[in-house]
Write an enzyme that holds these catalytic residues in place. Sequence first.
Site, PDB file in Angstrom:
ATOM      1  N   TYR A  60      15.240   5.268  13.834  1.00 13.78           N
ATOM      2  CA  TYR A  60      14.274   4.175  12.361  1.00 13.78           C
ATOM      3  C   TYR A  60      15.708   3.535  11.626  1.00 13.78           C
ATOM      4  CZ  TYR A  60      13.848   3.875   7.621  1.00 13.78           C
ATOM      5  OH  TYR A  60      13.751   3.090   6.354  1.00 13.78           O
ATOM      6  N   ALA A 117       7.291  -1.040   6.553  1.00  9.86           N
ATOM      7  CA  ALA A 117       8.334  -0.271   7.794  1.00  9.86           C
ATOM      8  C   ALA A 117       7.282   0.689   8.067  1.00  9.86           C
ATOM      9  CB  ALA A 117       9.517  -0.082   7.221  1.00  9.86           C
ATOM     10  N   GLU A 177      19.343   6.346   5.912  1.00 10.36           N
ATOM     11  CA  GLU A 177      19.615   6.478   7.216  1.00 10.36           C
ATOM     12  C   GLU A 177      20.214   6.202   8.136  1.00 10.36           C
ATOM     13  OE1 GLU A 177      17.765   8.612   8.943  1.00 10.36           O
ATOM     14  OE2 GLU A 177      17.708  10.082   7.048  1.00 10.36           O
ATOM     15  N   SER A 207       7.803   4.424   8.068  1.00  9.94           N
ATOM     16  CA  SER A 207       9.374   4.182   7.297  1.00  9.94           C
ATOM     17  C   SER A 207       8.986   5.751   7.851  1.00  9.94           C
ATOM     18  CB  SER A 207       8.674   4.454   6.198  1.00  9.94           C
ATOM     19  OG  SER A 207       7.532   5.362   5.536  1.00  9.94           O
ATOM     20  N   SER A 215      17.682   2.022   3.872  1.00 10.42           N
ATOM     21  CA  SER A 215      18.105   2.656   3.777  1.00 10.42           C
ATOM     22  C   SER A 215      19.513   3.657   3.602  1.00 10.42           C
ATOM     23  CB  SER A 215      17.083   3.222   4.438  1.00 10.42           C
ATOM     24  OG  SER A 215      16.734   4.523   5.100  1.00 10.42           O
ATOM     25  N   ASN A 230      16.934   8.345  -0.950  1.00 12.83           N
ATOM     26  CA  ASN A 230      15.419   9.271  -0.608  1.00 12.83           C
ATOM     27  C   ASN A 230      14.482   8.950  -2.094  1.00 12.83           C
ATOM     28  OD1 ASN A 230      16.628  10.883   1.291  1.00 12.83           O
ATOM     29  ND2 ASN A 230      15.175  11.570   1.828  1.00 12.83           N
ATOM     30  N   LEU A 268       3.812  -7.362   9.532  1.00  7.12           N
ATOM     31  CA  LEU A 268       4.956  -8.078  10.227  1.00  7.12           C
ATOM     32  C   LEU A 268       5.177  -8.178  11.258  1.00  7.12           C
ATOM     33  CD1 LEU A 268       6.506  -5.254   7.647  1.00  7.12           C
ATOM     34  CD2 LEU A 268       7.230  -7.833   7.294  1.00  7.12           C
ATOM     35  N   THR A 302       0.812  -1.541  -0.162  1.00 12.92           N
ATOM     36  CA  THR A 302      -0.106   0.147   0.149  1.00 12.92           C
ATOM     37  C   THR A 302       0.564   1.436  -0.472  1.00 12.92           C
ATOM     38  OG1 THR A 302       0.388  -0.377   2.818  1.00 12.92           O
ATOM     39  CG2 THR A 302      -1.762  -0.842   0.906  1.00 12.92           C
TER      40      THR A 302
HETATM   41  P1  NDP Z   1       5.862   4.150   3.290  1.00 13.44           P
HETATM   42  O1  NDP Z   1       5.518   4.311   4.020  1.00 13.44           O
HETATM   43  O2  NDP Z   1       5.097   4.422   1.933  1.00 13.44           O
HETATM   44  O3  NDP Z   1       4.384   2.485   3.385  1.00 13.44           O
HETATM   45  C1  NDP Z   1       4.918   1.390   4.215  1.00 13.44           C
HETATM   46  C2  NDP Z   1       4.405  -0.012   4.093  1.00 13.44           C
HETATM   47  O4  NDP Z   1       4.284  -0.433   4.966  1.00 13.44           O
HETATM   48  C3  NDP Z   1       3.033   0.215   3.869  1.00 13.44           C
HETATM   49  O5  NDP Z   1       2.450  -0.470   2.695  1.00 13.44           O
HETATM   50  C4  NDP Z   1       2.282   0.530   5.526  1.00 13.44           C
HETATM   51  O6  NDP Z   1       0.948  -0.182   5.525  1.00 13.44           O
HETATM   52  C5  NDP Z   1       3.648  -1.317   5.789  1.00 13.44           C
HETATM   53  N1  NDP Z   1       3.823  -1.390   6.765  1.00 13.44           N
HETATM   54  C6  NDP Z   1       3.943  -0.604   8.113  1.00 13.44           C
HETATM   55  N2  NDP Z   1       3.158  -1.217   9.228  1.00 13.44           N
HETATM   56  C7  NDP Z   1       3.356  -2.555   9.193  1.00 13.44           C
HETATM   57  C8  NDP Z   1       3.210  -3.490   9.463  1.00 13.44           C
HETATM   58  N3  NDP Z   1       2.820  -3.245  10.851  1.00 13.44           N
HETATM   59  N4  NDP Z   1       2.888  -5.198   8.988  1.00 13.44           N
HETATM   60  C9  NDP Z   1       2.676  -4.766   7.890  1.00 13.44           C
HETATM   61  N5  NDP Z   1       2.933  -3.875   6.593  1.00 13.44           N
HETATM   62  C10 NDP Z   1       3.399  -2.596   7.533  1.00 13.44           C
HETATM   63  O7  NDP Z   1       7.301   3.508   2.415  1.00 13.44           O
HETATM   64  P2  NDP Z   1       8.040   4.181   1.187  1.00 13.44           P
HETATM   65  O8  NDP Z   1       6.604   3.074   0.157  1.00 13.44           O
HETATM   66  O9  NDP Z   1       8.368   4.822   0.926  1.00 13.44           O
HETATM   67  O10 NDP Z   1       9.285   2.763   1.057  1.00 13.44           O
HETATM   68  C11 NDP Z   1       9.218   1.482   0.936  1.00 13.44           C
HETATM   69  C12 NDP Z   1      10.654   1.088   2.515  1.00 13.44           C
HETATM   70  O11 NDP Z   1      11.389   1.454   1.573  1.00 13.44           O
HETATM   71  C13 NDP Z   1      10.025   1.201   3.429  1.00 13.44           C
HETATM   72  O12 NDP Z   1      10.581  -0.071   4.105  1.00 13.44           O
HETATM   73  C14 NDP Z   1      10.949   2.472   4.256  1.00 13.44           C
HETATM   74  O13 NDP Z   1      11.594   2.060   5.111  1.00 13.44           O
HETATM   75  C15 NDP Z   1      11.877   2.123   2.518  1.00 13.44           C
HETATM   76  N6  NDP Z   1      13.242   3.041   1.659  1.00 13.44           N
HETATM   77  C16 NDP Z   1      12.272   3.881   1.583  1.00 13.44           C
HETATM   78  C17 NDP Z   1      12.638   5.396   0.879  1.00 13.44           C
HETATM   79  C18 NDP Z   1      11.911   6.053   0.210  1.00 13.44           C
HETATM   80  O14 NDP Z   1      12.891   7.004   0.280  1.00 13.44           O
HETATM   81  N7  NDP Z   1      10.799   6.256  -0.076  1.00 13.44           N
HETATM   82  C19 NDP Z   1      14.463   5.171   1.393  1.00 13.44           C
HETATM   83  C20 NDP Z   1      15.142   3.427   1.512  1.00 13.44           C
HETATM   84  C21 NDP Z   1      14.359   3.061   2.151  1.00 13.44           C
HETATM   85  P3  NDP Z   1      -0.182   0.704   5.496  1.00 13.44           P
HETATM   86  O15 NDP Z   1      -0.536   1.236   3.895  1.00 13.44           O
HETATM   87  O16 NDP Z   1      -1.510  -0.075   6.049  1.00 13.44           O
HETATM   88  O17 NDP Z   1       0.288   1.963   6.875  1.00 13.44           O
HETATM   89  P1  GDR Z   2      13.654  11.343   5.097  1.00 12.90           P
HETATM   90  O1  GDR Z   2      12.609  12.645   4.435  1.00 12.90           O
HETATM   91  O2  GDR Z   2      13.528  11.881   7.172  1.00 12.90           O
HETATM   92  O3  GDR Z   2      14.972  12.107   4.829  1.00 12.90           O
HETATM   93  O4  GDR Z   2      13.231   9.970   5.443  1.00 12.90           O
HETATM   94  P2  GDR Z   2      11.886  13.434   4.749  1.00 12.90           P
HETATM   95  O5  GDR Z   2      11.012  13.929   3.528  1.00 12.90           O
HETATM   96  O6  GDR Z   2      10.760  13.471   6.115  1.00 12.90           O
HETATM   97  O7  GDR Z   2      12.661  14.630   5.451  1.00 12.90           O
HETATM   98  C1  GDR Z   2      13.832  14.652   4.703  1.00 12.90           C
HETATM   99  C2  GDR Z   2      15.178  16.579   5.145  1.00 12.90           C
HETATM  100  O8  GDR Z   2      14.074  17.122   5.325  1.00 12.90           O
HETATM  101  C3  GDR Z   2      13.736  18.000   6.319  1.00 12.90           C
HETATM  102  N1  GDR Z   2      12.276  19.084   6.355  1.00 12.90           N
HETATM  103  C4  GDR Z   2      11.857  18.590   6.658  1.00 12.90           C
HETATM  104  N2  GDR Z   2      11.233  17.285   6.717  1.00 12.90           N
HETATM  105  C5  GDR Z   2       9.424  16.609   7.032  1.00 12.90           C
HETATM  106  N3  GDR Z   2       9.396  15.594   6.422  1.00 12.90           N
HETATM  107  N4  GDR Z   2       8.239  17.850   7.503  1.00 12.90           N
HETATM  108  C6  GDR Z   2       9.467  18.909   7.365  1.00 12.90           C
HETATM  109  O9  GDR Z   2       8.489  20.448   7.735  1.00 12.90           O
HETATM  110  C7  GDR Z   2      10.140  19.523   6.920  1.00 12.90           C
HETATM  111  N5  GDR Z   2      10.964  20.069   7.483  1.00 12.90           N
HETATM  112  C8  GDR Z   2      12.786  20.342   6.840  1.00 12.90           C
HETATM  113  C9  GDR Z   2      14.006  16.999   7.612  1.00 12.90           C
HETATM  114  O10 GDR Z   2      15.021  17.270   8.610  1.00 12.90           O
HETATM  115  C10 GDR Z   2      15.250  15.795   6.273  1.00 12.90           C
HETATM  116  O11 GDR Z   2      16.252  16.039   6.865  1.00 12.90           O
HETATM  117  C11 GDR Z   2      12.541   9.702   3.805  1.00 12.90           C
HETATM  118  C12 GDR Z   2      11.904   8.297   4.259  1.00 12.90           C
HETATM  119  O12 GDR Z   2      11.314   7.845   3.198  1.00 12.90           O
HETATM  120  C13 GDR Z   2      13.042   6.752   4.760  1.00 12.90           C
HETATM  121  O13 GDR Z   2      12.464   6.226   5.189  1.00 12.90           O
HETATM  122  C14 GDR Z   2      13.906   6.438   4.158  1.00 12.90           C
HETATM  123  O14 GDR Z   2      14.637   5.738   5.028  1.00 12.90           O
HETATM  124  C15 GDR Z   2      14.957   7.851   3.903  1.00 12.90           C
HETATM  125  O15 GDR Z   2      14.146   8.255   3.484  1.00 12.90           O
HETATM  126  C16 GDR Z   2      15.808   7.252   2.723  1.00 12.90           C
END
Ligand code: NDP
Ligand code: GDR
Length: 329
Positions: free
Chosen positions: A154, A80, A132, A82, A130, A183, A57, A10
Site C-alpha cells: 500500500y 483506493a 504510510e 486503503s 498518506s 491517520n 479507477l 462511499t
Molecule cells: P476508505 O477505505 O473508507 O474508502 C476507499 C474508497 O475507495 C471507497 O469509496 C471504495 O469504494 C473506493 N474504491 C476502492 N477501489 C476502487 C476502485 N477500483 N475504483 C474506484 N473506487 C474504488 O478510505 P478513507 O476514506 O479512509 O480514505 C480515503 C483516501 O485517503 C484513500 O485513498 C486512503 O488511502 C487515503 N488515506 C486515508 C487515511 C486515513 O487515515 N483514513 C490517511 C491517509 C490517506 P467501495 O466502497 O465501493 O469499496
Molecule cells: P494504518 O491503520 O495501517 O495506520 O492505515 P490501521 O488502523 O489498520 O492500523 C494502525 C496500527 O494498529 C495496529 N494494530 C491493528 N490494526 C488493525 N487494523 N487491527 C488490529 O487488530 C490491530 N492491532 C494492532 C497495526 O499494526 C497498525 O500499526 C490507515 C489507513 O487508513 C491507510 O489507508 C492510511 O493511509 C493510513 O492509516 C495513514
Amino acid sequence: MPRALITGITGQDGLYLSELLVAKGYEVYGLIRGQNNPKAEMVARTVPGVTVIAADLTDLSSLLRALQVAQPDEVYNLGAISFVAYSWEQAALTTDVTAKGVLNMLEAVRLYAGDDLTAGGNVRFYQASSSEMFGKVQQVPQNEATLLWPRSPYGVAKVFGHYMTINYRESYGMHASSGILFNHESPRRGPEFVTRKVSQAVAAIKLGRQDTLTMGNLEARRDWGFAGDYVDAMWRMLQQPAADDYVVATGVTHSIRDLLDVAFAVVDIQDWDRYVKQDPRFFRPAEVDLLIGDATKAREVLGWKPSVDFAALVTMMVESDLRAAAQGS
Ligand code: NDP
Ligand code: GDR
C-alpha cells in the site's frame, strides 16, 4: 455553483468531504464502482443531492466519461484499496487501484481538460497521499521534505501516486496537490481499521454481547486525528493559487495501548487486559516506525489546524458505537 468530482465517495473521507462541499454550495458528483454497489443508497441517504456516476479507477475510459458528465472544477481522488494489512494479500490489485488508479485519473483529467490544462489548468486535482509513505521513518517528526521509505505494498502504491501527481504538476502545469495525511478516524471509519475495531468491540463488551477483543501489535503508535477536520484541509489545498504538497497531522502520537485505555475508560472499564488477546494473525510483515506529522506548512499556508484531540476522538467513536449497538444496528 462550483462543481466537484470525488472518487471514493462511499468511504469515510468521501462522505465527510461531500457533506462539506454540499454545505459550501458545490454541485457534487461521486464515483461508484460495481454493477450494483449497495453503498450507492447509503451515499444518497447520507448526503442528499450528490449525483453518483458508475466508474472504476482501473478503467480510464470510465473516468473520462465521469469527467464529461460532472464537468468538475475540482477532482478529489480518494478512491483506493486503503487497508494496509490487506495490501500484502493482494499486492497486485492494490498496485492497480491505489497506484495506477492515480495515473488513470490524472491522465483522464489531462485528456478531458485538453488545451486548457496546458494553458494553466482549469481543473484542480487532489491526491490522497498518506503518512504510510514515510514507513521506516528517516526523520521525526515527518514533513513534506522527509525522505519516503514505504513498508507495505500500500505504501509503495501511494508513493507512486504521490510522485505521479507531482509529475503532472511539473510536466503539464496541472493544479495538482497531494495531501500527505496522517491517520484520521471517525464513527464512519471502516471496522477493519484499529480504532473502529476497538470502539465497536468496547461497545459490544459493555452491552454484554462480546467478551474478547483479538488484537495485533499493541506497541504500534500513530498520529490520529478526526476525519472531519482532515477533509477541510483537502478543500483548502485546492483553493490555493498554486498547487503544492502538505502534511496534515496533529503532531501527537499514541500507542494502541493508549487507544485501549481511553476506549475502555469511556465505559468505565480500567482493567481491559482481561478482555484483550493478541493473535499473530493481526501482526504485519513489516511495521512503520514512529509516525508523527509536522503540519507547520498546512497551518501557516492553509490556516488549518485540528479541532478534535485523541481522547475526544476515541470518546466520540465509542459513544457512537454504543448508540448504534443499543439501537441494534
Ligand atoms: P476508505 O477505505 O473508507 O474508502 C476507499 C474508497 O475507495 C471507497 O469509496 C471504495 O469504494 C473506493 N474504491 C476502492 N477501489 C476502487 C476502485 N477500483 N475504483 C474506484 N473506487 C474504488 O478510505 P478513507 O476514506 O479512509 O480514505 C480515503 C483516501 O485517503 C484513500 O485513498 C486512503 O488511502 C487515503 N488515506 C486515508 C487515511 C486515513 O487515515 N483514513 C490517511 C491517509 C490517506 P467501495 O466502497 O465501493 O469499496
Ligand atoms: P494504518 O491503520 O495501517 O495506520 O492505515 P490501521 O488502523 O489498520 O492500523 C494502525 C496500527 O494498529 C495496529 N494494530 C491493528 N490494526 C488493525 N487494523 N487491527 C488490529 O487488530 C490491530 N492491532 C494492532 C497495526 O499494526 C497498525 O500499526 C490507515 C489507513 O487508513 C491507510 O489507508 C492510511 O493511509 C493510513 O492509516 C495513514
